[in-house]
Design a protein around this motif. Structure first.
Motif, PDB file in Angstrom:
ATOM      1  N   SER A   1      -4.211   1.088  -4.637  1.00 29.90           N
ATOM      2  CA  SER A   1      -4.909  -0.121  -5.087  1.00 29.90           C
ATOM      3  C   SER A   1      -5.395  -0.945  -3.896  1.00 29.90           C
TER       4      SER A   1
ATOM      5  N   GLU B   1      -9.357  -1.823  -3.041  1.00 33.47           N
ATOM      6  CA  GLU B   1      -9.833  -3.187  -2.850  1.00 33.47           C
ATOM      7  C   GLU B   1     -10.445  -3.365  -1.468  1.00 33.47           C
ATOM      8  N   GLU B   2      -9.825  -2.754  -0.464  1.00 33.50           N
ATOM      9  CA  GLU B   2     -10.358  -2.811   0.898  1.00 33.50           C
ATOM     10  C   GLU B   2     -11.750  -2.188   0.962  1.00 33.50           C
TER      11      GLU B   2
ATOM     12  N   ARG C   1     -13.888  -1.819  -1.588  1.00 33.43           N
ATOM     13  CA  ARG C   1     -14.823  -2.664  -2.344  1.00 33.43           C
ATOM     14  C   ARG C   1     -15.324  -3.821  -1.477  1.00 33.43           C
ATOM     15  N   ALA C   2     -14.399  -4.477  -0.770  1.00 29.79           N
ATOM     16  CA  ALA C   2     -14.771  -5.609   0.074  1.00 29.79           C
ATOM     17  C   ALA C   2     -15.675  -5.161   1.213  1.00 29.79           C
TER      18      ALA C   2
END
Length: 222
Positions: free
Chosen positions: A34, A38-39, A41-42
């Motif tokens: 997860s 998220e990393e 996506r950013a």
């Protein structure tokens, strides 16, 4: 730390370090996966979620080297796969996809190396001012801007291929890690495709003598 290897020193201390890092209690697979999602996506958002930036970052742009690293880190953390080849042995990549990912990685490495020869410092941005020299370093030829255009066409094609493989593999990792291998009931569309939730995937073909049970995802949303 995940990719640490012993150069010199105490083998016992190094073994203890690896045992701690590789234990699920250190960073559980679900949490690690997860965090990496998220990393990514950013990072992609910084480049407007497109591979077609005019002055792309070879490492961090969508489809760049970091997308391959993300796959490798997740595969190493959860499955113990220490290379792209081992990822294919775990059944997440077909032989053709493995060769494609290696080919893409090698091309991106060559572009990055050619850029660093030109800059003589650390910078992964393929700026306009350096594209002509990088193209020449890589052996692209042509009058005017032809060499640069040919190189950038190959570069963008490589980013797109990596981005597609990254998206497909992360979906399979999600299935294996987050959903514990549980697969949603498939709704048959036709002889070739089926729907699982919001995703449409291609029906897997039986492979003799293989434990492969993953479908190749098509990135369309219902």
């Amino acid at each position: 730390m995940q990719e640490a290897r012993l150069l010199c020193g105490s083998e016992d201390t190094f073994s203890q370090l690896k045992a701690q890092i590789d234990s699920d209690s250190f960073w559980p697979s679900e949490t690690f996966y997860s965090a990496k999602i998220e990393e990514q996506r950013a990072r992609h958002a910084k480049y407007h979620d497109t591979t077609y930036n005019l002055e792309p970052d070879i490492k961090s742009t969508p489809g760049g080297l970091r997308d391959i690293h993300t796959l490798s880190w997740v595969a190493r953390s959860h499955f113990g796969a220490t290379s792209l080849y081992e990822m294919s042995r775990f059944g997440f990549l077909t032989d053709a996809e493995y060769r494609e990912l290696v080919e893409c990685q090698n091309f991106l490495w060559r572009v990055r190396f050619a850029l660093h020869i030109e800059l003589r410092r650390y910078d992964n941005r393929l700026m306009f001012a350096h594209q002509a020299q990088v193209a020449e370093n890589l052996g692209f030829v042509g009058e005017g801007n032809v060499a640069v255009e040919t190189m950038m066409k190959e570069f963008y094609r490589t980013l797109r291929r990596v981005a597609e493989l990254n998206k497909m593999l992360l979906k399979l990792f999600d299935q294996a890690i987050i959903n514990k291998g549980q697969i949603q009931q498939a709704e048959i569309i036709n002889d070739d495709f089926q729907r699982r939730g919001k995703l449409i995937d291609k029906k897997a073909s039986p492979v003799s003598g293989s434990s492969r049970n993953h479908s190749r995802y098509v990135y369309s949303y219902c």
